[in-house]
Design a protein around this motif. Structure first.
Motif, PDB file in Angstrom:
ATOM      1  N   GLU A 189      14.554 -13.095   1.547  1.00 60.08           N
ATOM      2  CA  GLU A 189      14.731 -11.651   1.564  1.00 60.08           C
ATOM      3  C   GLU A 189      14.496 -11.098   0.161  1.00 60.08           C
ATOM      4  N   VAL A 190      13.534 -10.217   0.032  1.00 57.71           N
ATOM      5  CA  VAL A 190      13.213  -9.623  -1.268  1.00 57.71           C
ATOM      6  C   VAL A 190      14.248  -8.546  -1.578  1.00 57.71           C
ATOM      7  N   PHE A 191      14.917  -8.713  -2.719  1.00 53.72           N
ATOM      8  CA  PHE A 191      15.966  -7.750  -3.078  1.00 53.72           C
ATOM      9  C   PHE A 191      15.623  -6.927  -4.308  1.00 53.72           C
ATOM     10  N   MET A 192      14.565  -7.341  -5.042  1.00 54.54           N
ATOM     11  CA  MET A 192      14.204  -6.576  -6.237  1.00 54.54           C
ATOM     12  C   MET A 192      12.714  -6.697  -6.518  1.00 54.54           C
ATOM     13  N   ALA A 193      12.127  -5.576  -6.920  1.00 51.34           N
ATOM     14  CA  ALA A 193      10.734  -5.544  -7.366  1.00 51.34           C
ATOM     15  C   ALA A 193      10.702  -5.001  -8.787  1.00 51.34           C
ATOM     16  N   ARG A 194       9.767  -5.512  -9.567  1.00 45.60           N
ATOM     17  CA  ARG A 194       9.626  -5.059 -10.949  1.00 45.60           C
ATOM     18  C   ARG A 194       8.154  -4.768 -11.210  1.00 45.60           C
ATOM     19  N   GLY A 195       7.858  -3.525 -11.603  1.00 44.83           N
ATOM     20  CA  GLY A 195       6.504  -3.150 -11.963  1.00 44.83           C
ATOM     21  C   GLY A 195       6.367  -3.028 -13.462  1.00 44.83           C
ATOM     22  N   MET A 196       5.170  -3.348 -13.970  1.00 45.93           N
ATOM     23  CA  MET A 196       4.937  -3.335 -15.411  1.00 45.93           C
ATOM     24  C   MET A 196       3.654  -2.600 -15.768  1.00 45.93           C
ATOM     25  N   PRO A 271      14.019   6.355  -2.619  1.00 44.21           N
ATOM     26  CA  PRO A 271      15.275   5.806  -3.150  1.00 44.21           C
ATOM     27  C   PRO A 271      16.367   6.865  -3.135  1.00 44.21           C
ATOM     28  N   VAL A 272      17.610   6.412  -3.235  1.00 39.85           N
ATOM     29  CA  VAL A 272      18.740   7.351  -3.231  1.00 39.85           C
ATOM     30  C   VAL A 272      19.286   7.593  -4.633  1.00 39.85           C
ATOM     31  N   LYS A 273      18.922   6.732  -5.592  1.00 44.78           N
ATOM     32  CA  LYS A 273      19.434   6.874  -6.952  1.00 44.78           C
ATOM     33  C   LYS A 273      18.322   6.545  -7.943  1.00 44.78           C
ATOM     34  N   ILE A 274      18.216   7.362  -8.999  1.00 49.19           N
ATOM     35  CA  ILE A 274      17.151   7.187  -9.999  1.00 49.19           C
ATOM     36  C   ILE A 274      17.736   7.323 -11.400  1.00 49.19           C
ATOM     37  N   GLN A 275      17.349   6.390 -12.282  1.00 53.02           N
ATOM     38  CA  GLN A 275      17.680   6.462 -13.704  1.00 53.02           C
ATOM     39  C   GLN A 275      16.403   6.228 -14.508  1.00 53.02           C
ATOM     40  N   SER A 276      16.259   6.880 -15.647  1.00 53.32           N
ATOM     41  CA  SER A 276      15.112   6.624 -16.515  1.00 53.32           C
ATOM     42  C   SER A 276      15.443   7.031 -17.942  1.00 53.32           C
ATOM     43  N   TYR A 302      17.749   1.801  -3.534  1.00 48.39           N
ATOM     44  CA  TYR A 302      17.600   2.262  -2.163  1.00 48.39           C
ATOM     45  C   TYR A 302      18.940   2.204  -1.438  1.00 48.39           C
ATOM     46  N   GLU A 303      18.977   2.839  -0.287  1.00 43.16           N
ATOM     47  CA  GLU A 303      20.241   2.951   0.439  1.00 43.16           C
ATOM     48  C   GLU A 303      20.843   1.598   0.788  1.00 43.16           C
ATOM     49  N   ASP A 304      19.989   0.592   1.000  1.00 44.41           N
ATOM     50  CA  ASP A 304      20.494  -0.739   1.332  1.00 44.41           C
ATOM     51  C   ASP A 304      20.829  -1.564   0.095  1.00 44.41           C
ATOM     52  N   GLY A 305      20.740  -0.952  -1.090  1.00 47.87           N
ATOM     53  CA  GLY A 305      21.099  -1.634  -2.328  1.00 47.87           C
ATOM     54  C   GLY A 305      19.942  -2.331  -3.025  1.00 47.87           C
ATOM     55  N   LYS A 306      18.767  -2.383  -2.408  1.00 46.35           N
ATOM     56  CA  LYS A 306      17.630  -3.042  -3.048  1.00 46.35           C
ATOM     57  C   LYS A 306      17.151  -2.217  -4.242  1.00 46.35           C
ATOM     58  N   ASN A 329       3.108  -6.961 -11.204  1.00 42.72           N
ATOM     59  CA  ASN A 329       4.380  -6.876 -10.500  1.00 42.72           C
ATOM     60  C   ASN A 329       5.055  -8.230 -10.362  1.00 42.72           C
ATOM     61  N   LEU A 330       6.379  -8.195 -10.310  1.00 38.45           N
ATOM     62  CA  LEU A 330       7.198  -9.364 -10.009  1.00 38.45           C
ATOM     63  C   LEU A 330       8.104  -9.010  -8.841  1.00 38.45           C
ATOM     64  N   PHE A 331       8.361 -10.009  -7.981  1.00 32.86           N
ATOM     65  CA  PHE A 331       9.268  -9.822  -6.852  1.00 32.86           C
ATOM     66  C   PHE A 331      10.273 -10.960  -6.832  1.00 32.86           C
ATOM     67  N   TYR A 332      11.518 -10.626  -6.517  1.00 36.63           N
ATOM     68  CA  TYR A 332      12.599 -11.604  -6.505  1.00 36.63           C
ATOM     69  C   TYR A 332      13.242 -11.626  -5.126  1.00 36.63           C
ATOM     70  N   GLY A 333      13.345 -12.835  -4.554  1.00 39.68           N
ATOM     71  CA  GLY A 333      13.914 -12.977  -3.230  1.00 39.68           C
ATOM     72  C   GLY A 333      15.030 -14.011  -3.198  1.00 39.68           C
ATOM     73  N   SER A 334      15.640 -14.175  -2.052  1.00 41.39           N
ATOM     74  CA  SER A 334      16.767 -15.103  -1.908  1.00 41.39           C
ATOM     75  C   SER A 334      16.344 -16.559  -2.069  1.00 41.39           C
ATOM     76  N   ASP A 335      15.030 -16.846  -1.908  1.00 40.16           N
ATOM     77  CA  ASP A 335      14.565 -18.237  -1.994  1.00 40.16           C
ATOM     78  C   ASP A 335      13.625 -18.493  -3.159  1.00 40.16           C
ATOM     79  N   GLY A 336      13.284 -17.468  -3.933  1.00 39.70           N
ATOM     80  CA  GLY A 336      12.358 -17.693  -5.033  1.00 39.70           C
ATOM     81  C   GLY A 336      11.824 -16.385  -5.579  1.00 39.70           C
TER      82      GLY A 336
END
Length: 458
Positions: A189-196, A271-276, A302-306, A329-336
């Motif tokens: 399950e992907v819980f975080m994405a990072r763009g560069m 998304p429901v919350k934004i910081q910059s 996002y609303e589901d916490g991702k 981009n980088l993506f982080y999931g529960s298995d890798g």
């Protein structure tokens, strides 16, 4: 040859296939064209840097039943060169020229337009085109602010036009494959994405206000933006770094990676919350007129916490991840985790240092035997996909319909609002406004300069 319905159909025998005009098609290629009289006639609006690239690409599709009939730019200095470029690719057929895009829209022979103007013109140019019955390919970001992006969607739907946004990764087979891998559970399950967006840029200097060059229609260049005296350091290309016309690198190169991040997270909501936060570092206001930050960190929840993270680095910097990612981009999931660097990608299990799946790797590299992510279709490219959409008239044939483009474009626009307001913002995605923050709400749109007004009712 400029008559929309006049290009010649010839029939050739055997393996020679079918010839249209002077260009030969295989039987398979010809079958993909709706009919011998269905040459798609284009207007190309904005012909400088990115616009030159689009003009070259679309004019090269002449053999596939596409022709650029008219080029349009508010600055005439490149007309001669761009006419020659298009004519070379179009068997000698020279495009005409216009300075005002409204003249292009009046031409009933033109089926679609390609828009590569400064950001502040994207929305109005698209809406006018839809109202005139033209299909649209518009460069990223799809809009200069969030409100006008929604108006673009409304115009596309009301006038039943196909509008493709220039997020080219949507049509790159390897990237499509990477997204399929993520969505099939490749790293859990992907819980975080990072763009560069690590793109060091030097100071472009400062200059006094002056008289516009004779080749430039400055009123048309300004268009919807507030009036300001002409300044060469705030004009061609440098418009990116001034708020009235651009969105900084977070909203320039950044939208491509924002789009991949949102796509990978499989988010079709805001998304429901934004910081910059960030600033202009290494360059002073005495040496450069830049207004947008060259260093910026943005975080979305996002609303589901991702989480979606994005970082813009405009100064000297290292790369990240095993592939040395600077624009990616980088993506982080529960298995890798997974890295996407350009059109190449690699995935890693847990703490392992060697990839177990990726572009160009063996077919057996999958999770639980699931090979569905490997069925990403061969892509005709983003431009070919747009032409297919024009021919079918269906937005469902597009790889990046204007609504997808808007959802991804909204992310850097929201980040810039949070940066300017300087506080954490909560966002109501259904209504596309902020919760209890009137200052931020005012930045969702702008004051338009008459007569270049994005209408409330399109």
């Amino acid at each position: 040859m400029n008559d929309r319905r006049s290009f010649i159909k010839k029939t050739a025998a055997g393996a020679a296939g079918v010839a249209m005009g002077a260009t030969a098609f295989s039987a398979k290629s010809y079958a993909n064209i709706l009919g011998a009289n269905d040459r798609v006639i284009l207007g190309s609006i904005g012909i400088r840097g990115r616009g030159k690239g689009l003009l070259e690409s679309f004019s090269k599709m002449y053999g596939d039943g596409v022709m650029v009939k008219t080029i349009c730019d508010v600055d005439t200095q490149f007309f001669k060169e761009r006419i020659a470029l298009a004519a070379k690719n179009q068997k000698g057929n020279k495009p005409g020229t216009e300075v005002d895009m409204r003249k292009v829209y009046e031409d009933k022979e033109i089926d679609a337009v390609v828009i590569a103007t400064p950001n502040h013109w994207h929305a109005l140019a698209t809406i006018w085109a839809c109202q005139a019955g033209k299909h649209v390919y518009v460069e990223k970001p799809s809009s200069h602010n969030v409100w006008e992006g929604r108006k673009m969607i409304e115009a596309a739907r009301k006038y039943n036009r196909v509008v493709q946004v220039g997020f080219q990764n949507r049509s790159i087979s390897n990237v499509m494959q990477a997204m399929g891998f993520l969505h099939s559970g490749g790293i859990g399950e992907v819980f975080m994405a990072r763009g560069m967006c690590f793109k060091p840029r030097d100071s472009f200097g400062i200059a006094k206000d002056s008289t516009p060059p004779s080749s430039l229609n400055y009123d048309l260049w300004l268009g919807p933006a507030s009036y300001r005296p002409y300044n060469e350091k705030k004009g061609h290309y440098n418009w990116h770094w001034h708020w009235d016309t651009g969105n900084g690198d977070t909203g320039n190169q950044g939208p491509h990676q924002f789009d991949i991040a949102r796509w990978g997270l499989n988010k079709k909501v805001h998304p429901v919350k934004i910081q910059s936060m960030g600033g202009i570092f290494g360059i002073t206001s005495f040496e450069c007129s830049q207004e947008t930050p060259n260093t910026q960190m943005s975080v979305f929840e996002y609303e589901d916490g991702k989480i979606l993270e994005f970082e813009t680095r405009g100064r000297y910097t290292n790369a990240e991840a095993n592939a040395g990612v600077k624009i990616g981009n980088l993506f982080y999931g529960s298995d890798g985790w997974m890295e996407v660097n350009g059109s190449n990608w690699k995935a890693y299990k847990g703490r392992e240092k060697e990839p177990f799946a990726g572009s160009g790797m063996a077919e057996g590299a999958a999770v639980g035997g699931d090979q569905s992510f490997r069925t990403a279709p061969d892509s005709k490219g983003h431009f070919g996909n747009f032409i297919d959409g024009v021919r079918s008239g269906s937005r469902y044939d597009l790889n990046c319909d204007v609504e997808d483009g808007h959802m991804s474009t909204a992310l850097p626009l929201l980040a810039n609002i949070a940066y300017k307001v300087g506080t954490t913002l909560r966002f109501n995605g259904e209504h596309e406004d902020f919760i209890d923050n009137e200052e931020a709400d005012l930045m969702l749109t702008r004051r338009y300069r008459y007569p270049y007004i994005v209408p409330e009712v399109v």
